[in-house]
Design a protein around this motif. Structure first.
Motif, PDB file in Angstrom:
ATOM      1  N   ASP A 190     -19.732  -0.015 -11.060  1.00 27.92           N
ATOM      2  CA  ASP A 190     -20.379   0.548 -12.251  1.00 27.92           C
ATOM      3  C   ASP A 190     -19.660   0.210 -13.545  1.00 27.92           C
ATOM      4  O   ASP A 190     -19.844   0.882 -14.560  1.00 27.92           O
ATOM      5  CB  ASP A 190     -20.520   2.068 -12.096  1.00 27.92           C
ATOM      6  N   GLU A 191     -18.845  -0.817 -13.517  1.00 22.55           N
ATOM      7  CA  GLU A 191     -18.121  -1.213 -14.730  1.00 22.55           C
ATOM      8  C   GLU A 191     -19.052  -1.865 -15.752  1.00 22.55           C
ATOM      9  O   GLU A 191     -18.751  -1.915 -16.933  1.00 22.55           O
ATOM     10  CB  GLU A 191     -17.008  -2.208 -14.377  1.00 22.55           C
ATOM     11  N   GLY A 199     -27.091   2.382 -20.749  1.00 22.67           N
ATOM     12  CA  GLY A 199     -27.361   0.945 -20.883  1.00 22.67           C
ATOM     13  C   GLY A 199     -28.758   0.595 -20.401  1.00 22.67           C
ATOM     14  O   GLY A 199     -29.461  -0.228 -21.006  1.00 22.67           O
ATOM     15  N   LEU A 200     -29.175   1.231 -19.309  1.00 20.42           N
ATOM     16  CA  LEU A 200     -30.530   1.000 -18.801  1.00 20.42           C
ATOM     17  C   LEU A 200     -31.558   1.462 -19.827  1.00 20.42           C
ATOM     18  O   LEU A 200     -32.529   0.755 -20.122  1.00 20.42           O
ATOM     19  CB  LEU A 200     -30.720   1.742 -17.468  1.00 20.42           C
ATOM     20  N   ASP A 229     -23.099   0.368 -22.749  1.00 19.45           N
ATOM     21  CA  ASP A 229     -24.199   1.276 -23.110  1.00 19.45           C
ATOM     22  C   ASP A 229     -25.212   0.670 -24.085  1.00 19.45           C
ATOM     23  O   ASP A 229     -26.331   1.156 -24.198  1.00 19.45           O
ATOM     24  CB  ASP A 229     -23.633   2.564 -23.711  1.00 19.45           C
ATOM     25  N   ARG A 230     -24.789  -0.370 -24.814  1.00 21.96           N
ATOM     26  CA  ARG A 230     -25.738  -1.100 -25.693  1.00 21.96           C
ATOM     27  C   ARG A 230     -25.580  -2.554 -25.300  1.00 21.96           C
ATOM     28  O   ARG A 230     -24.813  -3.301 -25.877  1.00 21.96           O
ATOM     29  CB  ARG A 230     -25.400  -0.869 -27.160  1.00 21.96           C
ATOM     30  N   HIS A 250     -31.220  -9.146 -23.446  1.00 23.65           N
ATOM     31  CA  HIS A 250     -31.372  -7.696 -23.618  1.00 23.65           C
ATOM     32  C   HIS A 250     -30.244  -6.955 -22.903  1.00 23.65           C
ATOM     33  O   HIS A 250     -30.083  -5.759 -23.099  1.00 23.65           O
ATOM     34  CB  HIS A 250     -32.707  -7.223 -23.033  1.00 23.65           C
ATOM     35  N   SER A 251     -29.542  -7.672 -22.032  1.00 26.87           N
ATOM     36  CA  SER A 251     -28.555  -6.984 -21.184  1.00 26.87           C
ATOM     37  C   SER A 251     -27.518  -7.950 -20.640  1.00 26.87           C
ATOM     38  O   SER A 251     -27.668  -9.174 -20.733  1.00 26.87           O
ATOM     39  CB  SER A 251     -29.267  -6.336 -19.996  1.00 26.87           C
TER      40      SER A 251
END
Lengths: 69, 334
Positions: free
Chosen positions: B59-60, B66-67, B149-150, B183-184
Motif C-alpha cells: 500500500d505504499e 488516491g483512488l 493521494d493526488r 491520472h495516476s
C-alpha cells in the motif's frame, strides 16, 4: 454378471456425487466472490451487463480486479 | 466505499474476480498486483488505471484518497470536449484460457498465475528476454516520485535525475508521459512499460496556468527494479553463492578500502557458480559491477537478490594477493 452391474452402479453413483460436490464448490465460490454488501452498494459482477449499462447511461465504467485469496 | 460513495454512482461499477474471462489485450496491467482498477469509456477505451505497488509494501503507492482523486480526474476527462485515452495494443482479444490448462474444480487463476502462464509460453517458444522481468517500471526510476493521494502530482524530483533535467518540479501536474494521459501512478507505470529501452520519451505537465512540454532522456538500464516482492518471478531471484567473513577495519585499510565498504573473504571451498567464473577460495569480494557498496557480507545477499536476476552475467570485483580483479559470473539459470 451381477458383480459387474454392482460396480457400474457404484461408478455412476460416484460420478454423480463428485459432480454435485464440484457444482456446490463453484456455487460457494461464486457466492463468496459476489458478496451481498457489494451488490447492495451498486457493484455488478457481469462485465457484459456492465458494458451495456454504461452504453445506456453514457457513464464511464469502473472495472475492479480484486484478488480473492 | 464511504470515501468514494458520493462520486461512485457517476460510474457503472463492476468487480471482476476471475481473470480467465477477461480480455487481457484490453486489461493489460501488472499482474503481480492483487488490486487494479480500470476506468473505461462506454465504448470500451481506457481512460486510466489505478493501482500499483513497490518493494516497500503493497500500500505504499495506493490509497482510498488516491483512488478518489483518480476517479474525479477521470470524470473530468469523460466530460471533456477532447477526451484522451491510453493507447492499447490492437489485434484480436486474448484470454488466458487460450494457453492455460483449465483450472477446474472451482479453482481460481490468480492474476500473477496468468503472468506465469504467459511467461512459460514465451519461454517454451524460445522468445524469453530477461527484460520481461522488469515490466511496468515505476516513474521513480527516472527520478519522478508521484504523490500517493493526488496521484498525478509530483511529490519529489530527484536532484540531477533525468526528470530534473527535463524541467519537472515538485507540485507540477503530469498531463502525459510517453503519450499516455496520466491520472495516476498506474498510468505512469503503463506509460513506461511502453517506453523504449534507449532514447527519450515526451512528457507534458501543468504548472499553474502554464503547460510545459519536454523530453526525458532514458538512462542506461533505467527500467530495472527490485523483483523480489513479485509472486510471479520468484523463480528468477538470483543468489550470488558468495559467502564469507567480513574483513576487519585494519584489513580493509591495508587493502586501500574504506571502513564501511563491502569486503569479505571467501572460504577455501566455494560453490560451482563463482568457481566457473574464475573466482577462487580466499579471494576478497569488495564490489559488484564496479559499484561502491557500503554493507557487510550478510546484507550483500539481500542487495544481490534485489538487483540481479538469474540468467544474467554480473561482474564481481575481487582482490587476490593484493591485486584488484574482475570476474564475470553467470547467474545459474533454473
Amino acid at each position: 454378471m451381477r458383480w459387474n452391474s454392482l460396480r457400474l452402479v457404484l461408478a455412476v453413483g460416484l460420478c454423480v456425487l463428485l459432480q454435485s460436490s464440484m457444482a456446490s464448490a463453484q456455487g460457494r465460490r461464486g457466492r463468496r466472490f459476489q458478496d451481498r454488501d457489494a451488490i447492495a452498494n451498486g457493484w455488478q459482477f457481469d462485465y457484459e451487463a456492465a458494458k451495456e449499462a454504461a452504453r445506456r447511461s453514457k457513464k464511464p465504467l469502473m472495472v475492479v480486479f480484486r484478488c480473492v485469496p | 466505499m464511504e470515501k468514494i460513495r458520493d462520486i461512485a454512482d457517476e460510474f457503472v461499477r463492476v468487480r471482476l474476480t476471475q481473470i480467465e474471462s477477461s480480455n487481457l489485450k484490453l486489461f493489460d496491467f501488472d499482474y503481480d498486483l492483487t488490486f487494479m482498477v480500470f476506468f473505461l469509456s462506454p465504448e470500451e477505451t481506457v481512460y486510466a488505471r489505478y493501482g500499483g505497488r513497490c518493494e516497500q509494501g503493497p500500500d505504499e503507492r495506493q490509497s482510498l484518497a488516491g483512488l478518489r482523486y483518480t476517479m474525479k480526474s477521470v470524470l473530468a476527462e469523460h466530460s471533456a470536449e477532447n477526451r484522451r485515452f491510453a493507447p492499447m495494443e490492437g489485434g484480436k482479444p486474448f484470454f488466458i484460457g487460450e494457453i492455460a490448462p483449465r483450472s477446474g474444480l472451482g479453482r481460481c487463476i490468480h492474476c500473477h498465475q496468468a503472468k506465469e502462464v504467459m511467461y512459460n509460453k514465451i519461454d517454451r517458444d524460445g522468445d524469453w528476454d530477461l527484460n520481461l522481468a522488469f515490466r511496468f517500471p515505476p516513474p521513480d526510476n527516472l527520478g519522478l516520485k508521484l504523490e500517493v493521494d493526488r496521484s498525478n502530482i509530483v511529490e519529489r524530483i530527484a536532484a540531477d535525475s533525468v526528470a530534473d533535467k527535463a524541467g519537472l518540479k515538485e507540485g507540477d501536474i503530469v498531463n502525459s508521459l510517453n503519450d499516455v494521459p496520466i491520472h495516476s501512478f498506474g498510468d505512469a507505470q503503463y506509460a513506461l512499460d511502453r517506453a523504449p529501452k534507449i532514447g527519450s520519451i515526451p512528457v507534458s505537465w501543468q504548472r499553474g496556468a502554464e503547460t510545459h512540454e519536454s523530453r526525458i532522456e532514458l538512462p542506461d538500464r533505467w527500467w530495472r527494479t527490485d523483483i523480489t516482492w513479485r509472486p510471479s518471478l520468484q523463480n528468477l531471484i538470483a543468489s550470488p553463492r558468495l559467502y564469507g567473513k567480513d574483513l576487519t577495519t585494519d584489513e580493509k585499510t591495508a587493502l586501500g578500502l574504506k571502513e564501511k565498504q563491502l569486503a569479505f573473504r571467501l572460504p577455501d571451498t566455494i560453490s560451482e557458480q563463482p568457481r566457473l567464473a574464475g573466482i577462487q577460495g580466499g579471494d576478497i569480494v569488495y564490489g559488484v559491477e564496479g559499484r561502491h557498496l557500503e554493507m557487510g557480507a550478510y546484507d550483500f545477499q539481500t542487495y544481490f537478490r534485489s538487483h540481479f536476476i538469474k540468467g544474467e552475467d554480473v561482474v564481481i570485483n575481487i582482490i587476490r594477493d593484493g591485486m584488484k580483479l574482475e570476474r564475470k559470473m553467470r547467474l545459474a539459470w533454473r
